[in-house]
Design a protein around this motif. Structure first.
Motif, PDB file in Angstrom:
ATOM      1  N   ILE A   1       0.627  -1.143  -0.121  1.00 42.70           N
ATOM      2  CA  ILE A   1      -0.161   0.051  -0.063  1.00 42.70           C
ATOM      3  C   ILE A   1       0.964   1.104   0.163  1.00 42.70           C
ATOM      4  O   ILE A   1       0.467   2.153  -0.650  1.00 42.70           O
ATOM      5  CB  ILE A   1      -1.045   0.092   1.226  1.00 42.70           C
ATOM      6  CG1 ILE A   1      -1.801  -1.189   1.083  1.00 42.70           C
ATOM      7  CG2 ILE A   1      -1.796   1.366   1.233  1.00 42.70           C
ATOM      8  CD1 ILE A   1      -3.210  -0.968   0.349  1.00 42.70           C
ATOM      9  N   LEU A   2       2.075   1.190   0.858  1.00 43.07           N
ATOM     10  CA  LEU A   2       2.805   2.235   0.788  1.00 43.07           C
ATOM     11  C   LEU A   2       3.472   2.496  -0.460  1.00 43.07           C
ATOM     12  O   LEU A   2       3.629   3.616  -0.926  1.00 43.07           O
ATOM     13  CB  LEU A   2       4.147   1.933   1.761  1.00 43.07           C
ATOM     14  CG  LEU A   2       5.066   3.049   1.811  1.00 43.07           C
ATOM     15  CD1 LEU A   2       4.802   4.417   2.452  1.00 43.07           C
ATOM     16  CD2 LEU A   2       6.160   2.512   2.527  1.00 43.07           C
ATOM     17  N   PHE A   3       3.819   1.289  -1.359  1.00 46.59           N
ATOM     18  CA  PHE A   3       4.389   1.639  -2.623  1.00 46.59           C
ATOM     19  C   PHE A   3       3.315   2.003  -3.642  1.00 46.59           C
ATOM     20  O   PHE A   3       3.714   2.818  -4.548  1.00 46.59           O
ATOM     21  CB  PHE A   3       4.611   0.068  -3.046  1.00 46.59           C
ATOM     22  CG  PHE A   3       5.486  -0.277  -4.519  1.00 46.59           C
ATOM     23  CD1 PHE A   3       6.433   0.739  -4.753  1.00 46.59           C
ATOM     24  CD2 PHE A   3       4.962  -1.083  -5.243  1.00 46.59           C
ATOM     25  CE1 PHE A   3       7.319   0.504  -5.753  1.00 46.59           C
ATOM     26  CE2 PHE A   3       5.787  -1.276  -6.387  1.00 46.59           C
ATOM     27  CZ  PHE A   3       6.827  -0.376  -6.692  1.00 46.59           C
ATOM     28  N   TRP A   4       2.029   1.373  -3.299  1.00 47.85           N
ATOM     29  CA  TRP A   4       0.962   2.192  -4.129  1.00 47.85           C
ATOM     30  C   TRP A   4       1.252   3.857  -4.127  1.00 47.85           C
ATOM     31  O   TRP A   4       1.088   4.567  -5.030  1.00 47.85           O
ATOM     32  CB  TRP A   4      -0.238   1.624  -3.540  1.00 47.85           C
ATOM     33  CG  TRP A   4      -1.377   1.110  -4.570  1.00 47.85           C
ATOM     34  CD1 TRP A   4      -1.778   0.044  -4.893  1.00 47.85           C
ATOM     35  CD2 TRP A   4      -2.457   2.206  -5.343  1.00 47.85           C
ATOM     36  NE1 TRP A   4      -2.865   0.015  -5.845  1.00 47.85           N
ATOM     37  CE2 TRP A   4      -3.185   1.493  -6.058  1.00 47.85           C
ATOM     38  CE3 TRP A   4      -2.346   3.611  -5.292  1.00 47.85           C
ATOM     39  CZ2 TRP A   4      -3.989   1.827  -6.833  1.00 47.85           C
ATOM     40  CZ3 TRP A   4      -3.343   4.167  -6.303  1.00 47.85           C
ATOM     41  CH2 TRP A   4      -4.319   3.154  -6.885  1.00 47.85           C
ATOM     42  N   GLY A   5       1.212   4.030  -3.102  1.00 46.81           N
ATOM     43  CA  GLY A   5       1.161   5.715  -2.578  1.00 46.81           C
ATOM     44  C   GLY A   5       2.615   6.273  -3.143  1.00 46.81           C
ATOM     45  O   GLY A   5       2.193   7.276  -3.817  1.00 46.81           O
ATOM     46  N   GLY A   6       3.669   5.739  -3.297  1.00 46.07           N
ATOM     47  CA  GLY A   6       4.700   6.159  -3.896  1.00 46.07           C
ATOM     48  C   GLY A   6       4.639   6.208  -5.354  1.00 46.07           C
ATOM     49  O   GLY A   6       5.075   7.333  -5.948  1.00 46.07           O
ATOM     50  N   ILE A   7       4.312   5.415  -5.885  1.00 46.44           N
ATOM     51  CA  ILE A   7       3.986   5.197  -7.502  1.00 46.44           C
ATOM     52  C   ILE A   7       3.112   6.346  -7.955  1.00 46.44           C
ATOM     53  O   ILE A   7       3.152   7.101  -8.792  1.00 46.44           O
ATOM     54  CB  ILE A   7       3.349   3.742  -7.838  1.00 46.44           C
ATOM     55  CG1 ILE A   7       4.531   3.007  -7.849  1.00 46.44           C
ATOM     56  CG2 ILE A   7       2.947   4.112  -9.427  1.00 46.44           C
ATOM     57  CD1 ILE A   7       4.199   1.574  -8.259  1.00 46.44           C
ATOM     58  N   LEU A   8       1.829   6.493  -6.825  1.00 47.18           N
ATOM     59  CA  LEU A   8       0.936   7.658  -7.131  1.00 47.18           C
ATOM     60  C   LEU A   8       1.471   8.982  -7.045  1.00 47.18           C
ATOM     61  O   LEU A   8       1.237   9.979  -7.820  1.00 47.18           O
ATOM     62  CB  LEU A   8      -0.106   7.566  -6.162  1.00 47.18           C
ATOM     63  CG  LEU A   8      -1.474   8.516  -6.319  1.00 47.18           C
ATOM     64  CD1 LEU A   8      -2.254   8.341  -7.614  1.00 47.18           C
ATOM     65  CD2 LEU A   8      -2.342   8.524  -5.047  1.00 47.18           C
ATOM     66  N   GLY A   9       2.573   9.223  -6.517  1.00 47.12           N
ATOM     67  CA  GLY A   9       3.316  10.293  -6.005  1.00 47.12           C
ATOM     68  C   GLY A   9       4.051  10.437  -7.406  1.00 47.12           C
ATOM     69  O   GLY A   9       4.298  11.787  -7.854  1.00 47.12           O
ATOM     70  N   ILE A  10       4.852   9.515  -7.965  1.00 40.77           N
ATOM     71  CA  ILE A  10       5.454   9.833  -9.212  1.00 40.77           C
ATOM     72  C   ILE A  10       4.621  10.155 -10.306  1.00 40.77           C
ATOM     73  O   ILE A  10       5.030  11.010 -11.171  1.00 40.77           O
ATOM     74  CB  ILE A  10       6.092   8.304  -9.520  1.00 40.77           C
ATOM     75  CG1 ILE A  10       7.229   8.072  -8.488  1.00 40.77           C
ATOM     76  CG2 ILE A  10       6.864   8.457 -10.975  1.00 40.77           C
ATOM     77  CD1 ILE A  10       7.932   6.721  -8.950  1.00 40.77           C
ATOM     78  N   TYR A  11       3.524   9.438 -10.547  1.00 42.00           N
ATOM     79  CA  TYR A  11       2.704   9.774 -11.651  1.00 42.00           C
ATOM     80  C   TYR A  11       2.157  11.273 -11.283  1.00 42.00           C
ATOM     81  O   TYR A  11       1.892  11.972 -12.274  1.00 42.00           O
ATOM     82  CB  TYR A  11       1.361   8.922 -11.528  1.00 42.00           C
ATOM     83  CG  TYR A  11       1.619   7.522 -12.223  1.00 42.00           C
ATOM     84  CD1 TYR A  11       1.681   7.740 -13.595  1.00 42.00           C
ATOM     85  CD2 TYR A  11       1.642   6.574 -11.775  1.00 42.00           C
ATOM     86  CE1 TYR A  11       1.729   6.509 -14.706  1.00 42.00           C
ATOM     87  CE2 TYR A  11       1.717   5.407 -12.776  1.00 42.00           C
ATOM     88  CZ  TYR A  11       1.821   5.393 -14.105  1.00 42.00           C
ATOM     89  OH  TYR A  11       1.912   4.241 -14.940  1.00 42.00           O
ATOM     90  N   THR A  12       1.766  11.692  -9.862  1.00 44.90           N
ATOM     91  CA  THR A  12       1.122  13.028  -9.728  1.00 44.90           C
ATOM     92  C   THR A  12       2.269  14.050 -10.212  1.00 44.90           C
ATOM     93  O   THR A  12       1.641  14.872 -11.005  1.00 44.90           O
ATOM     94  CB  THR A  12       1.113  13.118  -8.365  1.00 44.90           C
ATOM     95  OG1 THR A  12      -0.029  12.127  -7.881  1.00 44.90           O
ATOM     96  CG2 THR A  12       0.511  14.233  -7.833  1.00 44.90           C
ATOM     97  N   ALA A  13       3.838  13.805  -9.982  1.00 42.58           N
ATOM     98  CA  ALA A  13       4.307  14.778 -10.203  1.00 42.58           C
ATOM     99  C   ALA A  13       4.544  14.831 -11.903  1.00 42.58           C
ATOM    100  O   ALA A  13       4.559  16.040 -12.250  1.00 42.58           O
ATOM    101  CB  ALA A  13       5.542  14.378  -9.456  1.00 42.58           C
TER     102      ALA A  13
END
Lengths: 151, 668
Positions: free
Chosen positions: B96-108
């Protein structure tokens, strides 16, 4: 605008009708292809029409002393849930972990002669597996859901 | 210390997601410049904190800080560094943390690439994206907190799931799938932005489609690698079993693929607008459903999924997104109609608005219908066992024959449409012209089927599949070869120059064709492996020889080996004229201690694989081994693995922007 609404409503109805028709077809063919997850007690309790035609995943424990390597490549053993026992003949070779007393799932069909014929023997083998302690009871629910040791 | 820092980062991410969501709303509804800057900076802030939290967790794993709960759960001193890093997604909380990290990359990346253009839409997109981010940051901060401190840390841990350590593919397959799943939140946000803004111009469809292509590519690769992993590790010699977890990843792929095509119709003709939006939104919903199904343990038992808190919360979130999508579509899609008259000049300027049956858009419509039926049937078969257990207390599963029954005709229909569609123009075409166009393809299809028929592959369905593959292959190739030939004739250019010119004029379209060739490779492999796979189980003692599909296979005995993080027993098979193969059983300490992980060995040839999988291996007397081995002949298996790189390559080419001077509204 109301023309538009009518068109949309008709479109929506058509989609719903199509989905119902599809669901009807799907349900029909699904019924023929269901795999039931049963323990020996459930298998024996199920009505014959179903238990003798459907594909069943029978879960339980290999009864100690019941294992026989048969002629050729076949094997036979008894599967028990502590209440009832079913005799299983398998054409498939069991995986390495297979031993008497272990929790297994066998997939196959239950014959009129009371013999469960299987071509797949799976040993409890899950993602979050924890080795059973001596004297632990086999968790049938989990065994049934996770048996995928060797297909 | 790490626990505290990690929690701080996650809370910062939650804060930024909150302010980004709010500021995006204000910037969107009030057209406020300062709010837009706030929204954008908050999005970057969310991305930075989430990525930092992931890096911090990797640091904790690598330094074996067992005072962090997640490290205590999946870490072990004996695990090699490589697998320690990969453990980030070994278990629920980490993933789930990893999910959030990837969401961060996509967001940026999404916020950066939108830049200052699309000012009517971009703030709304950030608003929705950060709304999704709030949920995931909240999960990581609360019930799925991987940074929880351990009061009395042990000096060693159990190590990650052995299945994760057993094959390098497990280091690549999950991140690819996650990049596919998580990325779908971007097109979802962009679609919602159009509805919230109450307008949809051709210019906005360009980023929408592009941001669907990127995660779609990762999803494609992820699904394929998953099949490969199953083939390389599980020992039954198959890539796909219609398992619920597999279906979960396949469902968004189906709707995503449909979206990519219907979006072209929308861009060209202005038709299928609401339908395209529905497909895009469904794709994101299905990725959420997929995450839920694979991560909540719901398939072990409907009743056990509540044991983890994540299941119900996740289900609630899916409900919220579903309701939000439906309400948004119902309330706002008519606004797009009002705008449509104003923007008709831009959206759909290239046709006179009429569409015949022999047109590309009609074929895409049929393709969409087929994909929708496909999605519906898979969804039904996947969720039926859950409903049966929840409502009727029945434990059952839907067998593979159900899925195969409709996947075969629907799949072949799609291959056929893939051949017809690209060969037809937008608008309409005269039947005679179309027929003339298709004849060489039909001939090539016949030749391909004929060759394989002569080789002994004579099952009708296999031959039909090969015929359609040949037809579609030619039909797509023709679209490139014909303009090249025309150029060579008209301008007397050499083939190389002509090909380059044609390519550079519409490379995005040809990228799509390359993706089609990838699909054809996959169908080709599936058609032959499904119909002509052959397997046998043999018992052999040391020194004994067996024959299988023209191979002389000698069992040379077994041996034990000790490696850093595992023990293994392997059997050695010498294949005459080829070499030796050593399938093995790996034993890992820790969670699954004592249970072997099957690791088959494969001899790969272009025309097929020879597959060795140990069922049992014993040494009854010293030096004398007995093996029960499963031998499988898998014709043309390796073509399936190579289909994904080809599809990814095609997608990448499509992603390269068209050059300015010959820019068309949508060239792909």
């Amino acid at each position: 605008m109301s023309d538009m609404m009518k068109k949309r409503l008709l479109g929506l109805l058509a989609v719903i009708a199509a989905m119902c028709a599809l669901a009807w077809i799907a349900m029909g063919s699904m019924g023929d292809n269901l795999v039931y997850y049963w323990s020996p007690t459930e298998l024996l309790a199920a009505d014959n029409a179903k238990s003798h035609t459907a594909v069943v995943r029978l879960g339980g424990q290999v009864v100690p002393g019941s294992f026989h390597p048969g002629e050729g490549s076949g094997i036979s053993f008894d599967v028990s849930d502590g209440v009832n026992t079913v005799h299983v003949a398998s054409t498939g070779q069991p995986p390495q972990m297979f031993r008497e007393g272990i929790g297994v799932v066998v997939e196959g069909k239950y014959g009129d002669d009371g013999l469960f014929r299987s071509d797949k023997v799976m040993v409890k083998h899950s993602n979050e597996y924890e080795a059973p302690e001596e004297g632990d009871e086999v968790d049938f629910e989990k065994t049934l859901a996770n048996g995928d040791g060797s297909r | 210390m790490i626990s505290l820092l990690g929690r701080g980062l996650v809370l910062a991410a939650l804060f930024f997601a909150g302010t980004g969501c709010l500021a995006g709303f204000v910037a969107g509804s009030r057209r406020n410049q300062r709010a837009w800057e706030w929204a954008r900076n908050s999005a970057y802030g969310f991305a930075a904190s989430m990525i930092a939290a992931n890096l911090l967790m990797v640091y904790a794993l690598v330094t074996h800080d067992f005072s962090v709960s997640y490290v205590a759960e999946v870490g072990a001193l004996r695990t090699p560094l490589y697998f320690t890093i990969v453990s980030l997604w070994a278990s629920l909380n980490g993933s789930i943390l990893f999910w959030g990290g990837i969401l961060g990359i996509y967001t940026a990346l999404a916020v950066w690439s939108l830049g200052d253009r699309h000012r009517e839409y971009a703030p709304w997109a950030v608003h929705v994206l950060m709304g999704i981010a709030i949920f995931f940051a909240f999960l990581v901060a609360s019930i799925a907190n991987p940074f929880a401190p351990v009061l009395n840390p042990l000096s060693d841990g159990p190590g990650p799931n052995p299945l994760l350590q057993n094959h390098w593919l497990m280091a690549v397959h999950p991140p690819m799938l996650y990049l596919g799943y998580v990325g779908m939140s971007v097109p979802f946000s962009l679609i919602c932005a159009a509805l919230l803004a109450g307008r949809l111009e051709a210019g906005w469809m360009v980023p929408v489609r592009r941001w669907m292509l990127i995660p779609w590519m990762f999803l494609t690769v992820g699904i394929n690698l998953g099949g490969w992993w199953s083939y390389a590790v599980l020992g039954w010699g198959g890539a796909w079993a219609w398992d619920p977890v597999e279906n979960a990843s396949f469902l968004p792929w189906l709707t995503g693929t449909a979206f990519l095509h219907s979006a072209m119709v929308l861009q060209r003709t202005g038709k299928l607008r609401d339908w395209t939006l529905v497909l895009g939104m469904s794709t994101f919903l299905l990725t959420l459903l997929g995450t839920f199904m694979t991560r909540s343990g719901v398939f072990n038992s409907v009743h056990s999924f509540t044991q983890s808190n994540i299941g119900p919360v996740f289900l609630g979130f899916i409900g919220v997104i579903f309701t939000y999508s439906v309400v948004l579509l119902a309330l706002r899609s008519h606004k797009l109609d009002e705008e449509a008259t104003a923007t008709d000049q831009r959206i759909g300027q290239r046709t006179d608005g009429r569409s015949g049956i022999l047109s590309r858009e009609f074929m895409i419509l049929l393709q969409n219908a087929t994909f929708t039926v496909f999605t519906f049937m898979v969804l039904l078969g996947t969720t039926f066992p859950l409903l049966a257990e929840a409502l009727a207390e029945r434990r059952l599963s839907v067998g593979e024959p159900y899925f195969d029954m409709f996947a075969l005709p629907l799949g072949l229909t799609l291959v056929f449409l893939m051949g017809v569609g690209p060969a037809l123009p937008w608008g309409s075409q005269a039947p005679e012209a179309a027929v003339k166009h298709f004849i060489p393809g039909l001939v090539l299809g016949g030749v391909l089927a004929g060759i394989f028929g002569a080789l002994g592959y004579t099952k009708p369905m296999t031959l039909l599949a090969l015929f359609l593959i040949g037809f579609t292959l030619y039909s797509n190739l023709y679209e490139f070869i014909e303009p090249v030939r025309a150029r060579m004739r008209a301008r007397s250019e050499g083939p190389g120059v002509a090909a380059l010119k044609v390519w550079s004029k519409a490379h995005r379209r040809f990228g799509g064709h390359i993706a089609h060739y990838g699909v054809l490779m996959a169908v080709f492999s599936l058609a032959l492996t499904k119909g002509y796979r052959d397997e046998t189980e043999v018992v052999l003692n040391t020194g004994e020889v067996t024959q299988f599909h023209g191979f002389d296979i000698t069992f040379a005995g077994g041996r034990w080996t000790k490696e850093e993080h595992r023990d293994a027993v392997m059997a050695r098979f010498e294949v005459e004229g080829v070499g030796a193969f050593e399938p093995r059983l790996n034993y890992y300490a820790g969670k699954m201690g004592g249970n072997p992980i099957y690791t088959p060995a494969v001899y790969t040839m272009p025309t097929g694989d020879l597959y060795f999988s140990i069922l049992q291996l014993d040494e009854p007397s010293p030096g004398n081994w007995t093996v029960i081995v499963r031998l499988i002949d898998q014709p043309y298996q390796t073509w399936l693995w190579w289909s994904a790189p080809l599809m990814a390559l095609g997608t990448l080419i499509t992603l390269i922007p068209a050059r300015r001077q010959n820019r068309k509204p949508e060239a792909a």
